[in-house]
Design an enzyme around this catalytic site. Sequence first.
Site, short mmCIF file in Angstrom:
data_model
loop_
_atom_site.label_atom_id
_atom_site.label_comp_id
_atom_site.label_asym_id
_atom_site.label_seq_id
_atom_site.Cartn_x
_atom_site.Cartn_y
_atom_site.Cartn_z
N HIS A 5 35.65 41.75 77.75
CA HIS A 5 36.66 41.41 76.76
C HIS A 5 37.15 39.98 76.94
CE1 HIS A 5 39.34 43.01 80.04
NE2 HIS A 5 40.01 41.91 79.73
N GLU A 56 41.35 41.84 74.15
CA GLU A 56 42.55 42.41 74.74
C GLU A 56 43.74 41.58 74.27
OE1 GLU A 56 44.79 42.31 79.03
OE2 GLU A 56 42.61 42.50 79.05
N HIS A 74 37.87 28.87 70.35
CA HIS A 74 37.92 29.87 69.30
C HIS A 74 37.11 31.10 69.71
CE1 HIS A 74 34.28 27.46 68.37
NE2 HIS A 74 33.76 28.65 68.10
N GLU A 122 36.40 31.61 64.39
CA GLU A 122 35.32 31.03 63.59
C GLU A 122 34.52 32.16 62.97
OE1 GLU A 122 31.66 27.85 64.09
OE2 GLU A 122 32.23 29.06 65.82
#
Length: 133
Positions: A5, A56, A74, A122
């Site tokens: 994550h 998360e 990003h 993005e």
Amino acid sequence: MRILHTMLRVGNLEKSLEFYCQVLGMKLLRQKDYPNGKFTLAFVGYGDESDNTVIELTHNWDTDSYDIGNGYGHIALGVDDIYGTCEQIRSLGGKVTREPGPMKHGSTVIAFVEDPDGYKIELIQLGTQGSTS
């Protein structure tokens, strides 16, 4: 090994969950409060954590905003119809900060949206990735 994550600190968990789940179409996979630490963790994504990388969202109860700084870049999401996706995001109250089109110095079709805390996401039109962004 695999990436599990990416963690983002968010100022308003409800607004962030609405953005990631309603606007971007992710699912809330799990959420837990930690009263002794005064924070909540919420995991969102497009599929089960056992097979997919997720995000998360960490909400520290005593903090309502963060300085993103200049080190963050990003998160990228692949989409089938970037123009339609941007219209849908906009219609759901999301903020499109860069309209869809080819990236500078390349042929990949990209767009950028921003979450409620100012994090950039993005969007990449799948099948156009001729170069990295």
